[in-house]
Design a protein around this motif. Structure first.
Motif, mmCIF file in Angstrom:
data_model
loop_
_atom_site.group_PDB
_atom_site.id
_atom_site.type_symbol
_atom_site.label_atom_id
_atom_site.label_comp_id
_atom_site.label_asym_id
_atom_site.label_seq_id
_atom_site.Cartn_x
_atom_site.Cartn_y
_atom_site.Cartn_z
ATOM 1 N N ARG A 86 0.836 -1.198 0.000
ATOM 2 C CA ARG A 86 0.000 0.000 0.000
ATOM 3 C C ARG A 86 0.876 1.254 0.000
ATOM 4 N NH1 ARG A 86 -1.560 -3.617 3.741
ATOM 5 N NH2 ARG A 86 -3.649 -4.532 3.554
ATOM 6 N N ASN A 87 0.237 2.349 -0.387
ATOM 7 C CA ASN A 87 0.845 3.644 -0.089
ATOM 8 C C ASN A 87 0.272 4.146 1.232
ATOM 9 O OD1 ASN A 87 -1.668 4.896 -0.532
ATOM 10 N ND2 ASN A 87 -1.175 5.397 -2.653
ATOM 11 N N ILE A 88 0.733 5.290 1.672
ATOM 12 C CA ILE A 88 0.335 5.754 3.000
ATOM 13 C C ILE A 88 -1.125 6.180 3.060
ATOM 14 C CG2 ILE A 88 2.670 6.447 3.628
ATOM 15 C CD1 ILE A 88 1.986 9.306 2.910
ATOM 16 N N ALA A 89 -1.787 6.286 1.893
ATOM 17 C CA ALA A 89 -3.221 6.597 1.868
ATOM 18 C C ALA A 89 -4.069 5.337 1.808
ATOM 19 C CB ALA A 89 -3.541 7.494 0.676
ATOM 20 N N GLY A 90 -3.427 4.155 1.799
ATOM 21 C CA GLY A 90 -4.158 2.895 1.784
ATOM 22 C C GLY A 90 -4.453 2.354 0.408
ATOM 23 N N MET A 91 -3.979 3.007 -0.664
ATOM 24 C CA MET A 91 -4.199 2.541 -2.033
ATOM 25 C C MET A 91 -3.107 1.544 -2.417
ATOM 26 S SD MET A 91 -5.122 6.200 -3.788
ATOM 27 C CE MET A 91 -5.280 5.462 -5.414
ATOM 28 N N PRO A 92 -3.323 0.725 -3.456
ATOM 29 C CA PRO A 92 -2.280 -0.220 -3.898
ATOM 30 C C PRO A 92 -0.985 0.510 -4.253
ATOM 31 C CG PRO A 92 -4.366 -0.773 -4.901
ATOM 32 C CD PRO A 92 -4.573 0.544 -4.219
ATOM 33 N N ALA A 93 0.128 0.027 -3.758
ATOM 34 C CA ALA A 93 1.414 0.715 -3.930
ATOM 35 C C ALA A 93 1.829 0.781 -5.390
ATOM 36 C CB ALA A 93 2.487 0.018 -3.100
ATOM 37 N N LEU A 94 1.587 -0.322 -6.150
ATOM 38 C CA LEU A 94 2.057 -0.374 -7.523
ATOM 39 C C LEU A 94 1.362 0.667 -8.394
ATOM 40 C CD1 LEU A 94 3.889 -1.784 -9.542
ATOM 41 C CD2 LEU A 94 2.049 -3.424 -9.985
ATOM 42 N N SER A 95 0.127 0.970 -8.108
ATOM 43 C CA SER A 95 -0.629 1.904 -8.934
ATOM 44 C C SER A 95 -0.159 3.353 -8.761
ATOM 45 C CB SER A 95 -2.124 1.812 -8.599
ATOM 46 O OG SER A 95 -2.379 2.249 -7.267
ATOM 47 N N THR A 96 0.535 3.641 -7.678
ATOM 48 C CA THR A 96 0.965 5.027 -7.431
ATOM 49 C C THR A 96 2.485 5.181 -7.452
ATOM 50 O OG1 THR A 96 0.903 4.625 -5.030
ATOM 51 C CG2 THR A 96 -1.071 5.552 -6.055
ATOM 52 N N TYR A 97 3.198 4.094 -7.761
ATOM 53 C CA TYR A 97 4.667 4.205 -7.802
ATOM 54 C C TYR A 97 5.104 4.844 -9.115
ATOM 55 C CZ TYR A 97 9.600 3.093 -7.650
ATOM 56 O OH TYR A 97 10.972 3.197 -7.640
ATOM 57 N N ASP A 98 6.091 5.748 -9.051
ATOM 58 C CA ASP A 98 6.614 6.421 -10.239
ATOM 59 C C ASP A 98 8.132 6.287 -10.233
ATOM 60 O OD1 ASP A 98 6.674 7.799 -12.559
ATOM 61 O OD2 ASP A 98 6.130 9.744 -11.721
ATOM 62 N N ARG A 99 8.712 6.135 -11.406
ATOM 63 C CA ARG A 99 10.168 5.968 -11.483
ATOM 64 C C ARG A 99 10.863 7.277 -11.139
ATOM 65 N NH1 ARG A 99 11.701 1.167 -13.364
ATOM 66 N NH2 ARG A 99 10.149 -0.102 -14.443
ATOM 67 N N PRO A 100 11.965 7.193 -10.406
ATOM 68 C CA PRO A 100 12.636 8.412 -9.918
ATOM 69 C C PRO A 100 13.445 9.105 -11.011
ATOM 70 C CG PRO A 100 13.860 6.488 -9.227
ATOM 71 C CD PRO A 100 12.608 5.969 -9.904
ATOM 72 N N MET A 101 13.718 10.380 -10.790
ATOM 73 C CA MET A 101 14.555 11.183 -11.680
ATOM 74 C C MET A 101 15.589 11.927 -10.835
ATOM 75 S SD MET A 101 11.786 12.829 -14.343
ATOM 76 C CE MET A 101 10.902 13.646 -13.005
ATOM 77 N N TYR A 102 16.814 12.033 -11.357
ATOM 78 C CA TYR A 102 17.895 12.758 -10.688
ATOM 79 C C TYR A 102 18.417 13.834 -11.638
ATOM 80 C CZ TYR A 102 17.903 8.977 -7.285
ATOM 81 O OH TYR A 102 17.528 8.081 -6.319
ATOM 82 N N ARG A 103 18.630 15.025 -11.113
ATOM 83 C CA ARG A 103 19.097 16.113 -11.975
ATOM 84 C C ARG A 103 19.940 17.091 -11.158
ATOM 85 N NH1 ARG A 103 13.955 17.600 -10.458
ATOM 86 N NH2 ARG A 103 13.683 19.775 -9.807
ATOM 87 N N GLU A 104 20.950 17.639 -11.823
ATOM 88 C CA GLU A 104 21.717 18.727 -11.227
ATOM 89 C C GLU A 104 20.922 20.023 -11.379
ATOM 90 O OE1 GLU A 104 24.437 18.016 -14.138
ATOM 91 O OE2 GLU A 104 25.799 16.738 -13.022
ATOM 92 N N THR A 105 21.007 20.881 -10.381
ATOM 93 C CA THR A 105 20.266 22.141 -10.449
ATOM 94 C C THR A 105 21.163 23.321 -10.782
ATOM 95 O OG1 THR A 105 20.510 22.447 -8.048
ATOM 96 C CG2 THR A 105 18.530 21.317 -8.833
ATOM 97 N N GLY A 106 22.462 23.090 -10.997
ATOM 98 C CA GLY A 106 23.340 24.176 -11.431
ATOM 99 C C GLY A 106 24.604 24.276 -10.607
ATOM 100 N N LEU A 107 25.545 25.031 -11.142
ATOM 101 C CA LEU A 107 26.828 25.295 -10.493
ATOM 102 C C LEU A 107 27.053 26.802 -10.527
ATOM 103 C CD1 LEU A 107 29.586 24.089 -9.399
ATOM 104 C CD2 LEU A 107 30.403 24.308 -11.750
ATOM 105 N N TYR A 108 27.404 27.393 -9.371
ATOM 106 C CA TYR A 108 27.579 28.841 -9.273
ATOM 107 C C TYR A 108 28.832 29.135 -8.450
ATOM 108 C CZ TYR A 108 22.686 28.478 -10.576
ATOM 109 O OH TYR A 108 21.525 28.148 -11.223
#
Length: 274
Positions: A86-108
């Motif tokens: 489940r997810n924390i709202a009680g719904m099936p976990a697989l239906s609300t799982y999304d693949r993660p994304m990683y990104r740099e936000t910049g260099l200053y």
């Protein structure tokens, strides 16, 4: 008649005499100063100060990112195997799982550079960078017999941030030119931090928090670019910069983060004489 002749001589001769006697000396004309180009570009007596910002041109990589992705893969495997239902709202976990994304936000950062010879320089850089992840975690729930549940929606988290101090050597190939191509080799130290950093592929619920603690790192960087000195005082810079940071913390030892940026900046030349 004599007086008339004398008057004519006086009117004609005296102005001629006075004009010859009191003509002011010839003066050199004054023109605006012209920049001859001798102070343009890099040279032995060069020094400068610049500001820059970088935009990522590839995703972050290295064992630091790989370890975080191991956590994501392990979470998905547990969902597929039914270990997390489940997810924390009680719904099936697989239906609300999304693949993660990683990104740099910049260099200053800011940078100062000095000429050692007409072709070799050195300097110092102070900079900061960060990496964000859009992903889900698991957490313990009181209901359903203390099962682990996945969070409902992906959350944007800053998994990495650092401030670095570096020294560098630079090679310049066209001294005293407006177009100034260069190579820079950098090395230094960084002070990283981060939220939701995983020491292993499963959450440790005995840990008080998941932030990176006592973070420190060793940095190596390589930059290739060009300065454009549009006059003797100011210049633009474009640089492609690859950096590798070996990170140490209480949560792990020796993970590597690789980042790659296109940097744009503006600078002022401090030393004008050659």
């Amino acid at each position: 008649m004599k007086n008339l002749a004398f008057g004519i001589l006086f009117l004609v001769g005296i102005p001629t005499f006075l004009g010859a006697e009191f003509v002011p000396p010839t003066q050199t004309p004054i023109y605006p100063a012209v920049d001859t180009g001798s102070n343009i570009g890099f040279s032995k007596n060069y020094s400068s100060f610049s500001f820059f910002g970088g935009t990522p041109i590839s995703p972050p990589s290295g064992s630091f990112i790989d370890s975080e992705k191991d956590y994501d893969r392990a979470l998905l495997d547990r969902i597929l195997l039914g270990d997390i239902k489940r997810n924390i709202a009680g719904m099936p976990a697989l239906s609300t799982y999304d693949r993660p994304m990683y990104r740099e936000t910049g260099l200053y950062g800011i940078e100062t550079e000095f000429g050692w010879t007409d072709y070799i320089g050195y300097g110092f850089t102070f900079q900061g960078q960060s990496v964000n992840a859009v992903r889900q975690n698991v957490q313990k729930q009181v209901h359903f017999l203390l099962n682990e549940d996945v969070t409902t929606l992906p959350k944007d988290r800053q998994v990495y941030f650092d401030v670095s101090s570096l020294a560098f050597l630079s090679a310049h190939f066209l001294p005293n030119k407006k177009f100034d191509p260069f190579i820079k080799l950098k090395a230094g130290i960084s002070f990283p931090s981060g939220e939701s950093v995983h020491a292993r592929s499963r959450d440790d619920y005995n840990a008080r928090n998941t932030e990176m603690t006592n973070g420190r790192g060793l940095v190596l960087g390589l930059g290739i670019g060009m300065n454009y000195h549009f006059n003797s005082k100011f210049f633009y810079t474009l640089e492609f910069y690859r950096q590798s940071t070996r990170i140490y913390s209480d949560q792990f030892t020796g993970r590597v983060l690789n980042t790659f940026y296109a940097q744009f900046g503006v600078g002022i030349r401090l030393a004008m004489g050659d």
